[in-house]
Write an enzyme that holds these catalytic residues in place. Structure first.
Site, PDB file in Angstrom:
ATOM      1  NE  ARG A  65      -3.486  -1.964   2.746  1.00 40.85           N
ATOM      2  CZ  ARG A  65      -3.157  -2.666   3.806  1.00 40.85           C
ATOM      3  NH1 ARG A  65      -2.266  -2.196   4.650  1.00 40.85           N
ATOM      4  NH2 ARG A  65      -3.717  -3.822   4.041  1.00 40.85           N
ATOM      5  CE  LYS A 174       1.467 -20.433  11.661  1.00 38.49           C
ATOM      6  NZ  LYS A 174       2.282 -19.473  12.402  1.00 38.49           N
ATOM      7  CG  HIS A 204       8.584 -21.533   8.943  1.00 35.85           C
ATOM      8  ND1 HIS A 204       7.554 -21.225   9.773  1.00 35.85           N
ATOM      9  CD2 HIS A 204       9.686 -21.591   9.719  1.00 35.85           C
ATOM     10  CE1 HIS A 204       8.021 -21.083  11.003  1.00 35.85           C
ATOM     11  NE2 HIS A 204       9.304 -21.301  11.000  1.00 35.85           N
ATOM     12  CE  LYS A 208      11.859 -24.510  11.619  1.00 33.18           C
ATOM     13  NZ  LYS A 208      12.705 -23.379  11.973  1.00 33.18           N
ATOM     14  CG  ASP A 261       1.721 -18.703  16.384  1.00 31.18           C
ATOM     15  OD1 ASP A 261       1.713 -18.292  15.214  1.00 31.18           O
ATOM     16  OD2 ASP A 261       2.713 -18.587  17.141  1.00 31.18           O
ATOM     17  CG  HIS A 266       4.986 -24.579  12.951  1.00 33.37           C
ATOM     18  ND1 HIS A 266       4.837 -24.387  11.606  1.00 33.37           N
ATOM     19  CD2 HIS A 266       5.110 -23.341  13.490  1.00 33.37           C
ATOM     20  CE1 HIS A 266       4.871 -23.085  11.336  1.00 33.37           C
ATOM     21  NE2 HIS A 266       5.031 -22.435  12.468  1.00 33.37           N
ATOM     22  CE  LYS A 366       5.097 -17.176  20.362  1.00 35.90           C
ATOM     23  NZ  LYS A 366       5.984 -17.355  19.233  1.00 35.90           N
TER      24      LYS A 366
HETATM   25  C1  BG6 Z   1       5.754 -19.054  13.392  1.00 35.94           C
HETATM   26  C2  BG6 Z   1       4.910 -18.575  14.532  1.00 35.94           C
HETATM   27  O1  BG6 Z   1       4.961 -19.754  12.465  1.00 35.94           O
HETATM   28  O2  BG6 Z   1       6.772 -19.894  13.885  1.00 35.94           O
HETATM   29  C3  BG6 Z   1       5.775 -17.873  15.566  1.00 35.94           C
HETATM   30  O3  BG6 Z   1       3.924 -17.688  14.053  1.00 35.94           O
HETATM   31  C4  BG6 Z   1       6.927 -18.742  15.987  1.00 35.94           C
HETATM   32  O4  BG6 Z   1       4.997 -17.498  16.693  1.00 35.94           O
HETATM   33  C5  BG6 Z   1       7.666 -19.278  14.776  1.00 35.94           C
HETATM   34  O5  BG6 Z   1       7.798 -17.963  16.786  1.00 35.94           O
HETATM   35  C6  BG6 Z   1       8.703 -20.298  15.169  1.00 35.94           C
HETATM   36  O6  BG6 Z   1       9.477 -20.607  14.059  1.00 35.94           O
HETATM   37  P1  BG6 Z   1      10.985 -21.050  14.215  1.00 35.94           P
HETATM   38  O7  BG6 Z   1      11.414 -21.355  12.812  1.00 35.94           O
HETATM   39  O8  BG6 Z   1      11.706 -19.910  14.818  1.00 35.94           O
HETATM   40  O9  BG6 Z   1      10.984 -22.255  15.101  1.00 35.94           O
END
Ligand code: BG6
Length: 520
Positions: A65, A174, A204, A208, A261, A266, A366
Site C-alpha cells: 500500500r 499461514k 515453514h 527445515k 499459531d 508446525h 513462549k
Molecule cells: C511461526 C509462529 O509460524 O513460527 C511464531 O507464528 C513462531 O509465533 C515461529 O515464533 C517459530 O518458528 P521457528 O522457525 O523460529 O521455530
C-alpha cells in the site's frame, strides 16, 4: 579428502534426478512492506541468487500500500539482509545485480486499478516467461487472501489452468483460516480461481533440513524403522519451545494463541512425519496422502476429555537467563485480562495398527527457558529382571532424540557400564551432529520453500485436505477453552517449563517430560 570421506562421497544416493527445474519467471509479493518480506523472503532470495540457484532471468515485484520509490525499497531490503539473514552480509559486488531484479508496485489490495498497474509493470518485462510464469506470494492479512486472488484472476494475471507452457501459482502464508469452517471457505474461494495444483500453502517447518530428514532417517535406515511402532515405543514427546515472548506480535497473537499459531500447523506436521506410514513413492501426492491418513487417524478429543488430555498456560512475569520478563498480559496490544494461551501441552493417541495405545505428547510455548525443538522417541523399558529389577527407574529407557533446532542432530541414549572394578551403569549418548558431519550449512527454510514453489513441487506444502484435517483436530480444543477464564494453575513463570498441569499430564501415565538441553 581422506579415504573414508572419499568412500562416503561414493555412497551418496542422489534422489533429485527427477527434480523439476526452476523456469524463468517473476515472483510477486503481496504485503511486501511486512515483516516477513524483509526478515525471511528477501534474505532467502538473496542467498539463492548468490548461490546461483535462481533462474535467469528472474524478477521480484513487491506489491504494497505505501508509496515507495524502488531505490528506497531496495535500501530497506539490503538493511534487512544485513540485520536478519543467516549470513548478515551483503556482497557489494553481487548486490547491484540482485537489486536490479527488484521492483516496487504501490497499490491497494481492493483496487482493481492497482492490478492493472501491476499488469502493466509485468508487461514491460521483455521476456515472455517473466510476464507469464508468475508466483504470487500472499503475505497479507488472511482476510485479504481471497480478495487478492479474485482480482488477480479478473485482471487476467492468474489463469485457472493445470497445464501449459506458462503457469501461475499462489503461495499462501499461514494462518490458513482460523478454524475448520473458515479454512474450508477459503479453500473454496481460492479454488474458484486456481486449481489445487496451483496453490502452495506454506508451513515453514517443512522447509527445515531436520524436518525433511525425518522421512529420510525413518525410511532409509532399517534398524530404526523396525522399532518405530507400538511394540518398541513407549511414548513420543514433541517439544517446540521458544524463549522469546510475543514481543511486538501481540495483536496477531491475541487472535491466534499457541494452539492456532503452532499446534495446528508446525507440531501436527512434525507429528505426521514422525508417525506416518511409508509413502508408495517420494512424489508429493504419495507423501501427502500418508500425512493426511495419519492426521485422520488421530483420535478426536471429546469435549469431556479435553481437560484431562490438553493443558493450556499463559506466562506471567519471570526471568530468562537472569533477565526480567514481563507477563503476557502486559505485552503490547494484549488485553490486560487476556485468556489467550501462550503454552499448550497435549496427549494425542493415534488409532492405527502401528501406534495404537502409544501416547504422543506435544508441547509448545513462549517465554520458556530456551529455544529448542526436539522429537524424543522413548522406547519401552527393559523387563523388570536383572538390571531393571535392581535399579528401578534409575535404569534409563532407550531414546532417540531428533534435535530439530538449534544444534541440529540426532542422538541415541542407551546404558553402558562405567569402567572400573565396580558394576555400575549409566546412560550414555551416541550423537550425530549436522555441523560436525556436514559443516555449518544450514539454509533457511524459506530458501528451500521458495525454490520448490518456483519449480512447482508441492511436496513441502500443505494440501487442502491436510489443512482441514489439522483443523478438525484442534477445533474441539479451542471450542472447549472458549470463554473459559484461566485458573491459577494455568499460569506459568516466564523462564519455567510451563504450568504444573503439563507435568501432571504425563505423570498420569507414569511419564515425565525430558526438557531440551542447551548444547554447546
Ligand atoms: C511461526 C509462529 O509460524 O513460527 C511464531 O507464528 C513462531 O509465533 C515461529 O515464533 C517459530 O518458528 P521457528 O522457525 O523460529 O521455530
Amino acid at each position: 579428502m581422506d579415504q573414508a570421506e572419499h568412500l562416503d562421497e561414493l555412497l551418496i544416493c542422489r534422489l533429485d534426478f527427477a527434480h523439476k527445474t526452476v523456469e524463468p519467471g517473476t515472483l510477486v509479493i503481496f504485503g511486501a512492506s511486512g515483516d516477513l518480506t524483509v526478515r525471511k523472503l528477501i534474505p532467502a532470495l538473496y542467498h539463492l541468487f548468490v548461490a546461483n540457484q535462481l533462474p535467469d532471468p528472474f524478477r521480484i515485484v513487491g506489491f504494497a500500500r505505501r508509496p515507495k520509490p524502488d531505490a528506497d525499497w531496495r535500501e530497506e531490503l539490503k538493511e534487512g539482509i544485513e540485520k536478519f539473514s543467516r549470513t548478515k552480509k551483503v556482497d557489494p559486488e553481487k548486490w547491484p545485480a540482485f537489486a536490479e531484479k527488484v521492483t516496487y508496485c504501490q497499490g491497494e489490495f481492493s483496487d482493481p486499478g492497482a492490478y492493472q498497474k501491476l499488469e502493466k509493470l509485468l508487461s514491460s518485462f521483455g521476456n515472455e516467461a517473466l510476464r507469464r510464469n508468475l508466483l504470487f506470494y500472499l503475505s497479507t492479512s488472511p482476510s485479504q487472501f481471497a480478495e487478492v486472488v479474485e482480482h488477480l484472476h479478473e485482471s487476467g494475471l492468474l489463469a485457472k489452468a493445470d497445464s501449459g507452457k506458462f503457469c501461475q501459482r499462489i503461495v499462501v502464508e499461514k494462518p490458513f483460516g482460523h478454524d475448520l469452517a473458515s479454512a474450508q471457505k477459503l479453500n473454496q474461494e481460492l479454488t474458484r480461481f486456481a486449481y489445487e495444483k496451483q496453490i502452495y500453502r506454506i508451513d515453514h517447518y517443512l522447509g527445515k533440513e531436520t524436518v525433511q530428514n525425518i522421512l529420510m532417517f525413518r525410511f532409509s535406515n532399517s534398524i530404526f524403522e523396525q522399532l518405530w511402532n507400538r511394540q518398541a515405543v513407549d511414548h513420543v514427546q514433541i517439544t517446540v519451545s521458544e524463549s522469546l515472548g510475543v514481543g511486538s506480535r501481540g495483536g496477531y497473537y491475541e487472535e491466534a494463541g499457541a494452539l492456532r499459531d503452532m499446534v495446528q500447523n508446525h507440531l501436527l506436521q512434525v507429528l505426521a512425519l514422525v508417525s506416518m506410514e511409508p509413502p508408495v513413492t517420494l512424489e508429493a501426492e504419495a507423501i501427502r496422502d500418508e500425512k493426511v491418513k495419519l492426521l485422520k487417524s488421530i483420535r478426536p478429543l471429546l469435549a469431556s476429555q479435553i481437560s484431562s488430555a490438553v493443558v493450556r498456560g499463559q506466562y506471567i512475569e519471570g526471568k530468562i537467563d537472569g533477565q526480567p520478563r514481563i507477563a503476557y498480559r502486559r505485552e503490547q496490544k494484549v488485553a490486560p485480562n487476556s485468556k489467550v494461551e501462550t503454552f499448550v501441552a497435549a496427549r494425542l493417541l493415534i488409532d492405527n495398527w502401528r501406534w495404537s495405545g502409544v501416547p504422543f505428547y506435544l508441547r509448545t510455548g513462549k517465554s520458556l527457558p530456551l529455544s529448542a525443538s526436539e522429537v524424543r522417541v522413548q522406547f519401552r523399558p527393559t523387563p523388570n529382571v536383572l538390571f531393571a529389577a535392581q535399579c528401578g527407574p534409575k535404569l534409563d529407557a532407550n531414546a532417540i532424540t531428533l534435535r530439530l533446532q538449534p544444534n541440529e542432530g540426532i542422538s541415541l541414549r542407551f546404558n553402558g557400564k562405567i569402567p572400573g572394578t565396580s558394576l555400575q551403569l549409566r546412560p550414555v549418548r551416541m550423537h550425530f551432529s549436522y555441523d560436525a558431519e556436514f559443516g555449518a550449512y544450514t539454509p533457511e527454510a524459506y530458501e528451500r520453500l521458495l525454490l520448490e514453489a518456483l519449480a512447482g513441487d508441492a511436496t513441502l506444502f500443505i494440501r487442502r485436505d491436510e489443512v482441514e484435517a489439522a483443523w478438525t483436530i484442534v477445533d474441539p480444543i479451542r471450542e472447549a477453552w472458549s470463554g473459559l477464564e484461566l485458573t491459577e494453575k494455568e499460569f506459568y513463570l516466564a523462564g519455567s517449563w510451563g504450568p504444573k498441569a503439563a507435568d501432571e499430564l504425563l505423570a498420569a501415565r507414569g511419564h515425565t517430560w525430558r526438557n531440551p538441553q542447551p548444547i554447546t
